[in-house]
Design an enzyme around this catalytic site. Sequence first.
Site, short mmCIF file in Angstrom:
data_model
loop_
_atom_site.label_atom_id
_atom_site.label_comp_id
_atom_site.label_asym_id
_atom_site.label_seq_id
_atom_site.Cartn_x
_atom_site.Cartn_y
_atom_site.Cartn_z
N GLY A 88 -28.85 75.09 17.29
CA GLY A 88 -28.90 73.84 18.00
C GLY A 88 -28.90 74.10 19.46
O GLY A 88 -28.64 75.37 19.94
N GLY A 90 -27.45 74.38 22.45
CA GLY A 90 -26.11 74.73 22.90
C GLY A 90 -26.10 75.01 24.43
O GLY A 90 -25.05 74.80 25.26
N ARG A 91 -27.27 74.86 25.19
CA ARG A 91 -27.22 75.16 26.69
C ARG A 91 -28.62 74.42 27.15
O ARG A 91 -29.24 74.93 27.87
CB ARG A 91 -27.05 76.41 27.14
CG ARG A 91 -28.25 77.31 26.47
CD ARG A 91 -28.50 78.73 27.29
NE ARG A 91 -29.41 79.46 26.33
CZ ARG A 91 -29.83 80.68 26.95
NH1 ARG A 91 -29.50 80.96 27.85
NH2 ARG A 91 -30.39 81.12 25.90
N GLY A 124 -22.80 76.68 28.06
CA GLY A 124 -23.92 75.95 28.38
C GLY A 124 -24.68 76.45 29.30
O GLY A 124 -25.74 75.62 29.63
N ARG A 181 -38.90 73.95 15.65
CA ARG A 181 -38.85 75.43 15.40
C ARG A 181 -39.01 75.49 13.78
O ARG A 181 -38.71 74.44 13.24
CB ARG A 181 -37.67 75.98 15.95
CG ARG A 181 -37.30 75.81 17.44
CD ARG A 181 -35.82 75.65 17.52
NE ARG A 181 -35.53 75.16 19.11
CZ ARG A 181 -35.43 75.78 20.03
NH1 ARG A 181 -35.08 77.17 19.89
NH2 ARG A 181 -35.27 75.12 21.50
N ASP A 250 -35.03 80.73 14.86
CA ASP A 250 -34.98 79.51 15.72
C ASP A 250 -35.93 79.94 17.00
O ASP A 250 -35.72 78.71 18.00
CB ASP A 250 -33.52 79.32 16.20
CG ASP A 250 -32.96 80.84 16.48
OD1 ASP A 250 -32.79 81.76 15.61
OD2 ASP A 250 -32.48 80.70 17.84
N ASN A 251 -36.37 80.89 17.23
CA ASN A 251 -37.35 81.09 18.64
C ASN A 251 -38.55 81.16 17.89
O ASN A 251 -39.63 81.58 18.91
CB ASN A 251 -36.96 82.48 19.07
CG ASN A 251 -35.70 82.23 19.89
OD1 ASN A 251 -35.28 81.20 20.16
ND2 ASN A 251 -34.88 83.46 20.23
P1 AMP Z 1 -31.34 81.96 22.31
O1 AMP Z 1 -30.67 83.38 22.63
O2 AMP Z 1 -31.68 81.32 23.71
O3 AMP Z 1 -32.26 81.83 21.70
O4 AMP Z 1 -29.93 81.12 21.80
C1 AMP Z 1 -29.53 81.12 20.53
C2 AMP Z 1 -28.46 80.16 20.15
O5 AMP Z 1 -27.29 80.26 21.10
C3 AMP Z 1 -28.85 78.85 20.58
O6 AMP Z 1 -28.20 77.93 19.48
C4 AMP Z 1 -28.39 78.58 21.87
O7 AMP Z 1 -28.32 77.24 22.29
C5 AMP Z 1 -27.14 79.31 22.06
N1 AMP Z 1 -26.61 79.61 23.41
C6 AMP Z 1 -27.11 80.63 23.98
N2 AMP Z 1 -26.47 80.95 25.15
C7 AMP Z 1 -25.59 79.87 25.09
C8 AMP Z 1 -24.55 79.55 25.96
N3 AMP Z 1 -24.36 79.91 27.41
N4 AMP Z 1 -23.86 78.32 25.93
C9 AMP Z 1 -23.79 77.58 24.68
N5 AMP Z 1 -24.68 77.94 23.70
C10 AMP Z 1 -25.69 79.03 24.15
MG MG Z 2 -33.73 80.31 21.04
#
Ligand code: AMP
Ligand code: MG
Length: 490
Positions: A88, A90-91, A124, A181, A250-251
């Site tokens: 989900g 998260g940020r 986040g 996604r 998820d990407n």
């Molecule tokens: P990503 O690497 O951007 O594809 O993120 C993968 C997952 O990790 C997603 O659910 C993001 O929301 C979560 N996520 C990545 N960085 C952070 C962060 N700094 N704080 C909270 N959630 C994160």
């Molecule tokens: Mg992502």
Amino acid sequence: MSARFEFDNTYARELEGFYVPSQAAVVPQPKLLSLNRGLAEELCLDPDVLGSDRGVAVFAGNESPAGASPLAQAYAGHQFGGFVPRLGDGRALLLGEVIDRNGKRRDIQLKGSGRTPFSRGGDGKATVGPVLREFLVSEAMHTLGIPTTRALAAVSTGEQVLREGLLPGAVLTRVAASHLRVGTFQFFAARGETDKVKQLADYSIARHYPELGDADNPYLGFLAAVRDAQAALIAGWMHVGFVHGVMNTDNMTISGETIDYGPCAFIDTYEPEAVFSSIDRGGRYAYGQQPLIARWNLGRLAETLLPLIDADEARAIQLAGDAVNDFVDHYLAYWLDGMRAKLGLAVSEDEDLELANGFLAALEGQNADYTLAFRRLSDAARGDDAPLRALLSDASAYDLWADRWRKRLSHESASGEARAQAMDRVNPIYIPRNHKVEEALTVAAGSQLLDPFETLLEVLENPFDEKEGLEAYSSPAPASFGRYRTFCGT
Ligand code: AMP
Ligand code: MG
């Protein structure tokens, strides 16, 4: 042009239970780093208003614009092959949707706007370097003609964020056809909520593939449509030498746009094994693996749709399996179409696949810059092989290949000059070279100077027109740059 976002939030309205409403964190000192004025206009927004203090407050998350329904989307995902049932946003926060001047619906999302119920242990937040990297590379992908999310604005927050040290905080405003996604489907399928998967599929069809609305089997049609969009996308990546770096489910978007520019990079020399991400130790997401991984990810989407495709499970598996397996043919067709253009071929012949692979084989192991090699091939089309030969440590494989290529060219009537010009319209001279991106981000995050970032962004606006004085942007990295390593810049 409007002074405010004219939101029309279908996700919030129609998909209750697929997200959690949330609010952005307040940050101490928002400052505009970059505003995409052209994109603002495309979204029917007044760039002067967006660039004002009020606009910057919105981009920082300090002010919620009228009509927004800020929410964090639920999704799951296979990360490096392992399933994580709850990821989900998260940020990130979806502010809402607007209709652009072409009548297309676009998501407006803040990335780095603070914690949400999906943040797990994370803060986040995002930092200046990765935010500007996504800005630069996503805009470059757009001008290269590859479907992608876009960057509307980047702001710094005046906050220090704890990473490998303290880094300046930032928020990116991202624009996407949607943020649906493969992992969104997986979230509900993994919980056995078939009704929700159906609701999501119906929503996705209406939003992205409305022509499927009255197909015999719209869900099978949906799977095939996503397959085609993703096959075209990955072909585009391969053509320009883009390595996404973290092709987790998820990407992978349902729309077929590139999303999430974390550890991405462009290959220098042609190397199927090229990996840049420090966390991708097994090379799962290496350059040459990307088509296979896309098919694997599509298989994960197919699994979620099985109950919708046919009530008879065996039949559903058969139908979905065939659709997924067809990815290879569709991908190859897109890839070969693009390669023909890159090689200066206007019509298609049976031997073209071999010819295209032959050129890559002639580059492999020859220490030649991938981007420049294609660009110098247009000199060869004009009759001068020397610039391309000069790039290769050993040109003998190229010489053999070039004989075949010239024979093949002789089947077509275009003049050398016309052909070379057509090639220059598809083979970029400027890509976001890793060392130039790194330089721009280091200066921006260190001394807050944005000049290198802005110059690079400007150069990348016209990737196909060679300009005098910009040699530094078309040249490979100096040897001192070494082997490039990227980090999942969160
Ligand atoms: P990503 O690497 O951007 O594809 O993120 C993968 C997952 O990790 C997603 O659910 C993001 O929301 C979560 N996520 C990545 N960085 C952070 C962060 N700094 N704080 C909270 N959630 C994160
Ligand atoms: Mg992502």
